[in-house]
Design an enzyme around this catalytic site. Structure first.
Site, PDB file in Angstrom:
ATOM      1  N   LEU A 211       4.642 -36.538  26.633  1.00 20.00           N
ATOM      2  CA  LEU A 211       5.317 -37.297  25.579  1.00 20.00           C
ATOM      3  C   LEU A 211       4.285 -37.856  24.609  1.00 20.00           C
ATOM      4  O   LEU A 211       3.125 -38.027  24.948  1.00 20.00           O
ATOM      5  CB  LEU A 211       6.126 -38.439  26.191  1.00 20.00           C
ATOM      6  N   HIS A 212       4.749 -38.156  23.415  1.00 21.41           N
ATOM      7  CA  HIS A 212       3.860 -38.774  22.436  1.00 21.41           C
ATOM      8  C   HIS A 212       3.524 -40.194  22.891  1.00 21.41           C
ATOM      9  O   HIS A 212       4.406 -40.915  23.363  1.00 21.41           O
ATOM     10  CB  HIS A 212       4.523 -38.828  21.065  1.00 21.41           C
ATOM     11  N   PRO A 213       2.294 -40.633  22.733  1.00 21.96           N
ATOM     12  CA  PRO A 213       1.938 -41.999  23.110  1.00 21.96           C
ATOM     13  C   PRO A 213       2.763 -43.014  22.301  1.00 21.96           C
ATOM     14  O   PRO A 213       2.888 -42.883  21.097  1.00 21.96           O
ATOM     15  CB  PRO A 213       0.458 -42.102  22.756  1.00 21.96           C
ATOM     16  N   SER A 214       3.334 -43.949  22.981  1.00 22.25           N
ATOM     17  CA  SER A 214       4.124 -44.990  22.317  1.00 22.25           C
ATOM     18  C   SER A 214       4.313 -46.148  23.280  1.00 22.25           C
ATOM     19  O   SER A 214       3.965 -46.060  24.459  1.00 22.25           O
ATOM     20  CB  SER A 214       5.481 -44.439  21.881  1.00 22.25           C
TER      21      SER A 214
ATOM     22  N   ILE B 201       9.192 -37.856  17.845  1.00 27.88           N
ATOM     23  CA  ILE B 201       8.867 -39.239  17.494  1.00 27.88           C
ATOM     24  C   ILE B 201       8.719 -39.472  15.983  1.00 27.88           C
ATOM     25  O   ILE B 201       8.697 -40.597  15.526  1.00 27.88           O
ATOM     26  CB  ILE B 201       7.592 -39.663  18.256  1.00 27.88           C
TER      27      ILE B 201
END
Length: 90
Positions: A7-10, A52
């Site tokens: 997943l995209h870092p968030s 995202i």
């Protein structure tokens, strides 16, 4: 020794009002630090289910309005489709 994510870092500076929240949802200011706002995916309180890009752009647009002092538009009661619902809901 190493890590990987699909997943995209968030969510590392999640907005909210609880004890674990880092940014204020009304201003995106960092709790306890003057002059600092977080305006990227790290301010999201939860990881998104999809790409995202769009949520980050929406967050940035909202932050720009907050910083410039532009009042939000009034809410519109628009009906929307809800899965397994017989009618549209508003």
């Amino acid at each position: 020794r190493d890590a990987e994510t699909a997943l995209h870092p968030s969510c590392t500076c999640a907005m909210g009002t609880g004890p674990l929240a880092v940014t204020d949802p009304a201003s995106l200011r960092v709790h306890g630090v003057s002059g600092l706002r977080v305006v990227d995916a790290s301010a999201m309180p939860y990881v998104t289910n999809g790409n995202i890009y769009a949520p980050v752009m929406m967050l940035a647009e909202k932050a720009a309005d907050l910083i410039m002092g532009i009042a939000p538009l009034a809410a519109e009661p628009i009906p929307f489709y809800r899965h397994q619902s017989e009618t549209a809901t508003g």
